[in-house]
Design an enzyme around this catalytic site. Sequence first.
Site, short mmCIF file in Angstrom:
data_model
loop_
_atom_site.label_atom_id
_atom_site.label_comp_id
_atom_site.label_asym_id
_atom_site.label_seq_id
_atom_site.Cartn_x
_atom_site.Cartn_y
_atom_site.Cartn_z
N TRP A 1 45.48 29.04 44.94
CA TRP A 1 44.31 28.82 45.80
C TRP A 1 44.02 30.04 46.66
O TRP A 1 42.86 30.42 46.84
CB TRP A 1 44.48 27.55 46.64
CG TRP A 1 44.81 26.38 45.76
CD1 TRP A 1 45.95 25.63 45.78
CD2 TRP A 1 44.02 25.86 44.68
NE1 TRP A 1 45.90 24.68 44.78
CE2 TRP A 1 44.73 24.80 44.10
CE3 TRP A 1 42.77 26.20 44.15
CZ2 TRP A 1 44.24 24.07 43.01
CZ3 TRP A 1 42.28 25.49 43.07
CH2 TRP A 1 43.01 24.44 42.51
N ASP B 1 42.47 26.90 54.79
CA ASP B 1 42.11 25.94 53.76
C ASP B 1 43.13 24.81 53.86
O ASP B 1 44.28 24.97 53.45
CB ASP B 1 42.16 26.60 52.38
CG ASP B 1 41.94 25.59 51.25
OD1 ASP B 1 41.71 24.39 51.52
OD2 ASP B 1 42.01 26.01 50.07
N LYS C 1 41.78 14.64 48.90
CA LYS C 1 43.21 14.39 48.96
C LYS C 1 43.52 13.41 50.09
O LYS C 1 43.78 12.24 49.87
CB LYS C 1 44.01 15.70 49.14
CG LYS C 1 44.09 16.53 47.85
CD LYS C 1 43.10 17.63 47.82
CE LYS C 1 43.43 18.78 46.91
NZ LYS C 1 43.53 18.51 45.48
#
Lengths: 362, 362
Positions: free
Chosen positions: A102, A173, A197
């Site tokens: 990521w 993030d 999530k």
Amino acid sequence: MARVINFSAGPATLPLPVLEYAQKEFLDHEGTGMSLVEHSHRGAAYAEVHAETKSLLRELLDIPETHEVLFMQGGATAQFALVPLNLRAPGESADYVMTGAWSDKALAEAKITGDAREAGTGKVDGKYTRVPKQAELDLDAKAAYVHYTSNNTIMGTQFPYVPDTANAPLVADMSSDILCRPLDVSKFGLIYAGAQKNLGPAGITVLILRKDLAERSPDTLNKIFRYSTILNGDSLQNTIPTFPVYMVRNVLRWVRDQGGAAAMEKRNLEKAGCIYDMIDGATDFFRCPVERDSRSIMNPVFRLPTEELEAKMIAEAADAGMVGIKGHRSVGGIRTSIYNAMEPSDVQKFVDFAKAFAKANG
Amino acid sequence: MARVINFSAGPATLPLPVLEYAQKEFLDHEGTGMSLVEHSHRGAAYAEVHAETKSLLRELLDIPETHEVLFMQGGATAQFALVPLNLRAPGESADYVMTGAWSDKALAEAKITGDAREAGTGKVDGKYTRVPKQAELDLDAKAAYVHYTSNNTIMGTQFPYVPDTANAPLVADMSSDILCRPLDVSKFGLIYAGAQKNLGPAGITVLILRKDLAERSPDTLNKIFRYSTILNGDSLQNTIPTFPVYMVRNVLRWVRDQGGAAAMEKRNLEKAGCIYDMIDGATDFFRCPVERDSRSIMNPVFRLPTEELEAKMIAEAADAGMVGIKGHRSVGGIRTSIYNAMEPSDVQKFVDFAKAFAKANG
């Protein structure tokens, strides 16, 4: 079919009472004679949902007045592009702390539109099996901001601390661990998180922005991509995905009713502890590739002695009603995503299963 | 509460059987033991939804092999920015046909990142009460593309024809009238549409792209914003809003079961005809500001003798279970959005109500 135990990394399991509530009023939102999905985003019914969602986030994360909650679309991936476009001026550089796929993607997008550099890495022998410690960070004092990924879903790593970046705004993030525990939001310039999530279904991105940073959004950027536009428009400058926001609100109500962020932390430590204890208690069969201090309480990962045994475990778990434990295709192994909504009793069921599997196959 | 008749401009009414279907399986998607919103976007259950949604769009709009269906986020507004960023090279200019607020916004975003010009307008005496005819278009033979808004929700106008743009690719914002009737997709370089009118709930944007145009996406643009990325990744390069796509699929199944695009056209002409006949049959009380050839079959608008009467009509309609008829705040008046899902019998109820209102107040 009976409800399965869903260890998917995201979109992920949601609290059953939240799903039941949404189902019950799906045809008639609060007695209005229509579904929430049919309500105008500018009408009173959605306005209440919108305001309550923001208010619950403020309450649960104790967000200070200096910061505002924004909703955007495109997930974390869109933010990989939009963070530098909004926060980095021409000629400036941004710092990225690297912890896996990521942060790799975030840095790559940042480099397309300007200067960005690595400011620390968790890579050891070519693999991201840890996160760097504060003392290992190599920060540019003039950086436009410092970006990091607080939890890595693929490697199963998580920062146990919030990096200190001196004067440079900290950008995180937090897609995969927002609201997993209490947080000092005042330390951040920007937090962003795809909802799918810990917060709800896919389709909405939550941003927590220090308001003064919106002044950086340049006139050369398209209006719809400027943080200033979203801030000034209360995230309603164009049609917002109403149902994903509504579901986030329902999840946040559930978190509040469970006791808030502190209760989530207790619950998550218990669940993760249960899995890591199992691994560390049978090192002849289980092996966690992640350094102890960097272990994620959201996505514990581990390996079995062989890939064949891993495949066997994944198949037998599915037969036992436990799905989504296959590790990410780029790394293999077993991954148990245990976000806020995952019940501790379901984690215990998995651990009991895994221990029996080890006994039978060890 | 009994179901109301919802004339909102979008998000808008959806077919009741579609809502009932989604509600019924909300906790257990096709016997998988979990909700669709909990399924991984890379799993088999969502993959089926994804493929079927694309396949239904291809079937219902008779999309040729030269074109591909893409899904993006951010609605039409994001496309206002992304169309020029993807399709217009440095030094090139793009043509915009002007029909009101949406084309104004599209042109404004295009001008932020390069050259764009007006190539025709529906403005008469300062108001967009018509759409320009083909002969009135002033096209730049070298334009990177020609953009138009096929239906204007605010002014209640709609193009009765598809503009001929010679060699320049035709780009259409069809957010408010896609699939309202059969379409010759081969005439278009790109069609884009936010889902929240004719296709489903808010949260997903459908694009129909002539595949060769993806080659124009420049390397200087962030990857996540390139049409080439979305095309090559089958719209799954990052987490897609799974529930909005699922709802679009369910709506498309309903459209197919009704008889497809031709059946929608018949149904929509009947509904719009019912309203326009009412207006034209009582010109002492009702007045449609839109030129006859430019009248929308999606959003008929009309005025009453006074604003007070309009307010009274809006209130009395709400009391009678008919909501969302207030005209856009920028223009006032009455607006009846009658997208595909609106039942002809419900339009008839409104017309009966409006005629009685005219009789009582005329």
